[in-house]
Write an enzyme that holds these catalytic residues in place. Sequence first.
Site, short mmCIF file in Angstrom:
data_model
loop_
_atom_site.label_atom_id
_atom_site.label_comp_id
_atom_site.label_asym_id
_atom_site.label_seq_id
_atom_site.Cartn_x
_atom_site.Cartn_y
_atom_site.Cartn_z
CG ASP A 107 -2.77 -3.48 12.04
OD1 ASP A 107 -2.11 -4.52 11.99
OD2 ASP A 107 -2.52 -2.55 12.83
CG ASN A 148 -12.83 -2.17 -0.57
OD1 ASN A 148 -12.50 -2.88 0.38
ND2 ASN A 148 -13.83 -1.30 -0.50
CG ASP A 161 -7.83 4.22 14.17
OD1 ASP A 161 -6.98 4.74 13.42
OD2 ASP A 161 -8.08 3.00 14.16
CG ASN A 185 -1.76 1.23 1.35
OD1 ASN A 185 -1.72 2.11 0.50
ND2 ASN A 185 -2.54 1.31 2.43
N1 ATP Z 1 -3.30 3.10 -3.44
C1 ATP Z 1 -4.08 3.41 -2.43
N2 ATP Z 1 -4.56 4.68 -2.29
C2 ATP Z 1 -5.32 5.03 -1.26
N3 ATP Z 1 -5.70 4.18 -0.27
C3 ATP Z 1 -5.29 2.91 -0.35
C4 ATP Z 1 -4.45 2.47 -1.43
N4 ATP Z 1 -4.17 1.16 -1.23
C5 ATP Z 1 -4.81 0.79 -0.09
N5 ATP Z 1 -5.47 1.83 0.44
C6 ATP Z 1 -6.26 1.91 1.70
O1 ATP Z 1 -5.46 2.49 2.72
C7 ATP Z 1 -6.09 2.20 3.96
C8 ATP Z 1 -5.11 2.28 5.11
O2 ATP Z 1 -4.11 1.38 4.93
P1 ATP Z 1 -3.35 0.67 6.12
O3 ATP Z 1 -4.28 0.32 7.21
O4 ATP Z 1 -2.62 -0.44 5.53
O5 ATP Z 1 -2.38 1.80 6.65
P2 ATP Z 1 -2.48 2.66 7.98
O6 ATP Z 1 -3.87 3.09 8.22
O7 ATP Z 1 -1.45 3.73 7.87
O8 ATP Z 1 -1.95 1.66 9.07
P3 ATP Z 1 -2.66 1.02 10.39
O9 ATP Z 1 -3.94 0.39 9.92
O10 ATP Z 1 -1.66 0.00 10.90
O11 ATP Z 1 -2.85 2.16 11.32
C9 ATP Z 1 -6.75 0.84 3.76
O12 ATP Z 1 -8.10 0.97 4.12
C10 ATP Z 1 -6.63 0.57 2.26
O13 ATP Z 1 -7.85 0.18 1.71
#
Ligand code: ATP
Length: 597
Positions: free
Chosen positions: A217, A194, A314, A158
Amino acid sequence: MQPPATYVHSWHCTLLHGEFGVYPSKGIRYALSLTQTGLHIQRLVPKPEDDQRIVVPILDMVGCHTLRRGSSDTFAYFSIFTYPLKKKKVTMGSSRTRQRTVRTFRVDEESDYNKNKAVAEKWAIALKCLIQGIPISSETELVPDLLPRTRRLFLLLNPCGGRGNAFQQCHSHILPMITEADISYNLIQTERQNHARELVQGINLEEWDGIIVISGDGLLYEVINGLMERPDWEDAIKMPVGILPCGSGNALAGAINYNAGFEQAMGSELLLNCILLLCRGTVMPMDLVSVTTCSGTRCFSFLSVAWGFISDVDIESEKYRHMGSARFTVGTMVRVASLRTYKGRLSYLPVLDGHRPICRSITLAANGSLVPFQRSQLHRTISDMGLCEERNVMYKRSSASYDTNELPSFETPSPGSPTALHTSSFPFDSLSEPSNQEGRPLHRDVASTNHHQVNGPKDDLIPPLGQPVPKTWVTLEEDFVLVLAIYQSHLGADLFTAPFSSINDGLIHLFFVKAGISRASLVRLFLAMEKGNHIEMECPYVVHVPARAFRLEPLTQKGILTVDGEQVEYGPIQAQMHSGLSNLISGSNRIMQKPLC
Ligand SMILES: Nc1ncnc2c1ncn2[C@@H]1O[C@H](COP(=O)(O)OP(=O)(O)OP(=O)(O)O)[C@@H](O)[C@H]1O
């Protein structure tokens, strides 16, 4: 990590011994002895002044390759790739980091290359077996067939997770290390929310040995739910999944790190620990919890369900995403300053220990300072209700065993059935629509709104949302600051929220904080949670109860609910444990097999 006492002797016996030169050659020679836990390196030439030996732990190794310098060279070589933890001096104190170290030994005993090559290969096979936890002894014939076929991993990265540096981490650490571990891979960058969910629905399970998310996560939540949406979900959910932490919270990575026996870590130390464990590759069952939201949508969760303070922080801290994990600290301060409470009804199926329900409370002194563990007011309150004995229950990590609750089972309604509830029938709103500072739409939408999860095992412990909970359940109606159901030890890499929880203990750990807690106490609670010390505290407002199922009915109209950190529709929500439903690449060798030495 200590081997079981009865195996100590065999654990230290020598599996292989040999004398080798090194590359580049400087006339130096070493004697090598390989045991189940490490490679002992003794310099022979030039003779050391004192009897110094280096022991390289197997746990620090990722792989071993054999090499030849040129077709005219009769020597064979084997290189061992290790990542030992080193202390680094920084301006204010010291920090730890794993540093790549490659040691190349020259097999030069024979004048025939093939004979030297056979010795180098024997060492490489033995080392790879030990790294991957394949049992060998000094009697084992070290042949290539001992090793499983090259592992093939489906990597999903991601680019927007955490601080957005997953791609950089992938090229500087992840791909080099997994190549050293002889893992083949297909790397795909996700393009939108998604995308990962859709991708895993289309893969051929036969082609892969694991799906790894290089992210936080949230992406793993998509992978698990994508697997569960497949018609062959029963096989699909058994596909080992793994995580290489490049997100903001990185809770599961924190739990994997703890499960492996490493010290709590953050940032690149945590990432390198997790890559090391991925290279070992051992798999263990992981609990999943099926969560049903007010529209009847079912999703599968590996981490948590949160309402109130935690889910507010969050989701509301999305606007500070560029700060990485510091966004939660800022978000916490903002939310503490304007502390909210939420009225709700919490019902749960308690876990019985010898047929007695277990609960514990955490007490802070009225002024918010820590006080020694005492019997708390809340303990008495629950005891007075005839629900719990007045006693303090201390949990031992991964050693708790509980009776199975004998309860009637319930049919789960299909989403379209008359008993299923629909969002429109609840007068609830999300507290905030996620948006970032610039007002651009965020990549996070309310998760699973368009996904009606119908697959998966039956929820036999919970009645449909529209029906009352069984009489054997405990129900509380309170003003809450937060309600958290967690089934991993960590809520973030540095939030050691449930130290007594393990990846497959079959328990939902319900924590709730009641209205009345002072801001100072709440801050202390979260500060102590960093090291898991909050468990030693007592606070009449903070309660922990292990459960197998729960239902949460918000009575406050606006609020945020999250599942694994992803926002879901607001309204009544319920969940049930499905122990060991998925498989996690934990890399842990905690369940050690008896060595055959
Ligand atoms: N290319 C993309 N552009 C934007 N959003 C994306 C992309 N790829 C995935 N996502 C979305 O990004 C969201 C957040 O990702 P992720 O949970 O892996 O990172 P985070 O929120 O920084 O980490 P954590 O959940 O550990 O706090 C996910 O809901 C995922 O669907």
